[in-house]
Design an enzyme around this catalytic site. Structure first.
Site, short mmCIF file in Angstrom:
data_model
loop_
_atom_site.label_atom_id
_atom_site.label_comp_id
_atom_site.label_asym_id
_atom_site.label_seq_id
_atom_site.Cartn_x
_atom_site.Cartn_y
_atom_site.Cartn_z
N HIS A 1 0.84 -1.19 0.00
CA HIS A 1 0.00 0.00 0.00
C HIS A 1 0.88 1.25 0.00
CE1 HIS A 1 -3.87 -2.05 1.70
NE2 HIS A 1 -3.43 -2.61 0.57
N GLU B 1 0.85 3.84 1.91
CA GLU B 1 1.32 4.19 3.25
C GLU B 1 2.51 3.32 3.64
OE1 GLU B 1 -3.30 4.09 3.52
OE2 GLU B 1 -1.73 3.18 2.30
N CYS C 1 -6.20 1.42 5.59
CA CYS C 1 -6.80 0.15 6.03
C CYS C 1 -6.25 -0.20 7.41
CB CYS C 1 -6.49 -0.95 5.02
SG CYS C 1 -4.76 -1.48 5.04
N CYS D 1 -2.32 -0.90 7.42
CA CYS D 1 -1.55 0.34 7.36
C CYS D 1 -1.72 1.15 8.65
CB CYS D 1 -1.96 1.17 6.16
SG CYS D 1 -1.45 0.43 4.59
#
Length: 138
Positions: free
Chosen positions: A68, A70, A96, A99
């Site tokens: 992801h 992040e 999410c 993360c």
């Protein structure tokens, strides 16, 4: 946030383009976008594992070639020896739960996001950790 949106254009995900920027004292510390680990083939080259397996959005995050945005921002900072403790995350999407846990342990203090991503557990953990999370409004 406009820089975060620009970073998202580098995404190699076939389903969603996400960008993230870590900022402290008005300086960009690290950026990230969703894509495969360095040196590996990206989804735009080999196809989407999640799509082929009909995995719904927001589930089974581990079944994906990509990190992801992040996660990539956190990894980039670590790779270059940059402390992100006390920084603010700007992200095109709300983080999410995976993360969120990484952001909590990284010492992030605030999160601004553009698009909502419903994840009740992520919201609860960020709230418990005292991290301010706000939808960006220009």
């Amino acid at each position: 946030m406009s820089i975060t949106r620009m970073v998202a254009t580098r995404s190699t995900c076939l389903r969603r383009h996400v960008g993230a920027i870590l900022v402290k004292e008005n300086r960009i510390l690290a950026t990230g976008y969703n894509g495969a680990p360095a040196g590996l083939k990206h989804c735009i080259e080999v196809g989407c594992l999640r799509e082929k397996a009909s995995i719904p959005s927001g589930t089974r995050h581990e079944l994906c070639r990509a990190l992801h945005a992040e996660q990539n921002a956190i990894v980039q900072a670590a790779y270059h020896g940059i402390s992100i403790a006390g920084s603010t995350l700007y992200c095109t999407n709300k983080p999410c739960v995976i993360c969120s846990k990484m952001l909590i342990n990284s010492g992030i203090k605030k999160i601004f996001f553009d698009e909502a991503y419903d994840d009740a557990l992520a919201d609860a953990l960020l709230d418990e950790a005292g991290i301010k999370i706000m939808r960006f409004s220009p």
